[in-house]
Design a protein around this motif. Sequence first.
Motif, PDB file in Angstrom:
ATOM      1  N   VAL A  27       0.855  -1.186   0.000  1.00 55.50           N
ATOM      2  CA  VAL A  27       0.000   0.000   0.000  1.00 55.50           C
ATOM      3  C   VAL A  27       0.891   1.236   0.000  1.00 55.50           C
ATOM      4  O   VAL A  27       1.754   1.377   0.880  1.00 55.50           O
ATOM      5  CB  VAL A  27      -0.947   0.027   1.206  1.00 55.50           C
ATOM      6  CG1 VAL A  27      -1.766   1.327   1.212  1.00 55.50           C
ATOM      7  CG2 VAL A  27      -1.877  -1.174   1.180  1.00 55.50           C
ATOM      8  N   LEU A  36      -3.472   0.477  -3.341  1.00 56.96           N
ATOM      9  CA  LEU A  36      -3.002  -0.900  -3.226  1.00 56.96           C
ATOM     10  C   LEU A  36      -2.384  -1.319  -4.557  1.00 56.96           C
ATOM     11  O   LEU A  36      -3.012  -1.180  -5.604  1.00 56.96           O
ATOM     12  CB  LEU A  36      -4.168  -1.826  -2.855  1.00 56.96           C
ATOM     13  CG  LEU A  36      -3.844  -3.314  -2.770  1.00 56.96           C
ATOM     14  CD1 LEU A  36      -2.854  -3.599  -1.638  1.00 56.96           C
ATOM     15  CD2 LEU A  36      -5.125  -4.137  -2.575  1.00 56.96           C
ATOM     16  N   TYR A  54     -11.621  -6.021   0.958  1.00 55.48           N
ATOM     17  CA  TYR A  54     -11.047  -5.537   2.216  1.00 55.48           C
ATOM     18  C   TYR A  54     -11.884  -6.023   3.397  1.00 55.48           C
ATOM     19  O   TYR A  54     -13.055  -6.391   3.252  1.00 55.48           O
ATOM     20  CB  TYR A  54     -10.950  -4.014   2.216  1.00 55.48           C
ATOM     21  CG  TYR A  54     -12.282  -3.293   2.242  1.00 55.48           C
ATOM     22  CD1 TYR A  54     -12.875  -2.922   3.440  1.00 55.48           C
ATOM     23  CD2 TYR A  54     -12.944  -2.994   1.051  1.00 55.48           C
ATOM     24  CE1 TYR A  54     -14.095  -2.273   3.468  1.00 55.48           C
ATOM     25  CE2 TYR A  54     -14.166  -2.336   1.064  1.00 55.48           C
ATOM     26  CZ  TYR A  54     -14.736  -1.975   2.272  1.00 55.48           C
ATOM     27  OH  TYR A  54     -15.956  -1.339   2.301  1.00 55.48           O
ATOM     28  N   LEU A  95      -6.334  -6.666   3.409  1.00 56.63           N
ATOM     29  CA  LEU A  95      -6.589  -6.471   1.973  1.00 56.63           C
ATOM     30  C   LEU A  95      -6.125  -7.711   1.217  1.00 56.63           C
ATOM     31  O   LEU A  95      -5.091  -8.310   1.552  1.00 56.63           O
ATOM     32  CB  LEU A  95      -5.845  -5.238   1.455  1.00 56.63           C
ATOM     33  CG  LEU A  95      -6.227  -3.903   2.111  1.00 56.63           C
ATOM     34  CD1 LEU A  95      -5.154  -2.858   1.865  1.00 56.63           C
ATOM     35  CD2 LEU A  95      -7.570  -3.407   1.587  1.00 56.63           C
ATOM     36  N   LEU A 111      -2.472  -9.058   1.814  1.00 52.83           N
ATOM     37  CA  LEU A 111      -1.427  -8.136   2.269  1.00 52.83           C
ATOM     38  C   LEU A 111      -0.781  -8.684   3.536  1.00 52.83           C
ATOM     39  O   LEU A 111      -1.471  -9.129   4.466  1.00 52.83           O
ATOM     40  CB  LEU A 111      -2.040  -6.756   2.530  1.00 52.83           C
ATOM     41  CG  LEU A 111      -1.089  -5.612   2.867  1.00 52.83           C
ATOM     42  CD1 LEU A 111      -0.231  -5.248   1.662  1.00 52.83           C
ATOM     43  CD2 LEU A 111      -1.885  -4.383   3.307  1.00 52.83           C
TER      44      LEU A 111
END
Length: 301
Positions: A27, A36, A54, A95, A111
């Motif tokens: 990010v 992102l 998300y 995410l 993520l």
Amino acid sequence: MWFLYALIPCLLVDGVAVLPAPQNLSVHSTNMKHLLMWSPVVVPGEIIHYFVEYQGEYESLYMSHIWIPSSWGSPTEDPECDITDDITATVPYNLRVRASLGSQTSAWSTLQHPFNRNSTILTPPVMEVTKDGFHLVIKLEDLGPQFEFLVAYWRREHGAKEHVKVVRSRGIPVHLETMEPGVAYCVKVRTLVKAIGRHSPFSQVECVKVQGETLPLVLALFAFVGFMLILVVVPLSIWKMGRLLRYSCCPVVVLPDTLVMLFFFPFSMTLTSCSLSLSLVWACTLCGFTSICTKRREEDL
């Protein structure tokens, strides 16, 4: 070789081709704008679509860990997604991204560390410091409704006091102070975001100076013309008013020759106190005595 190259992007699971998951999720966040990004999945001659989801603290704790599709980046053909509108609270967000090609989909890539918007990088706004006549004016970059700006300004001289003003203007020029001729004024600014309780560093200092003129040329010209008009109009008005008052209160009366003969000569012998300086009303009153005197004179003759 072409056959082997075509097989690189795909994996075989139970005889079914599966797309590889996107890699290197990260990010990039500057001034509360969150993006992102990931490494693209490449299939020669094909367009890959990506789905972004998300999960905030509320979804994780109170909604059974559900995932919500991103409002802007689902689906997208680019290997990036603007998630600014999805990140609405100062809490950790998970995410994830997956690739899609026709009926084929990849596994989700998540993520590595949850993202919190309070980690955004804040930079000073772009500013423009100008002078409008004798007014110190600043125009600031519009960074969005969450931003305020702390503006510091001062006279560039030893021991000058620094003034501070909080500005919420969005790209509209703001008046800071009325400047004195011949004095330089300096300005610096930084951003404030109350939602995350942080501020940026101050910007570089910019200074402007008003030259030593006391009045702009146009204003001085108007002042001179006005002064000349006063010199001409005022005396002329006084003279005209004096004449008006003179003729209204003290009129000059010119007696007809007949009245002068009747008044002056007969009364020079009988009424020595009469004179030509009597007022018109007094003269008309005495006209009766003139007739009487003339009659008595004719009787004496």
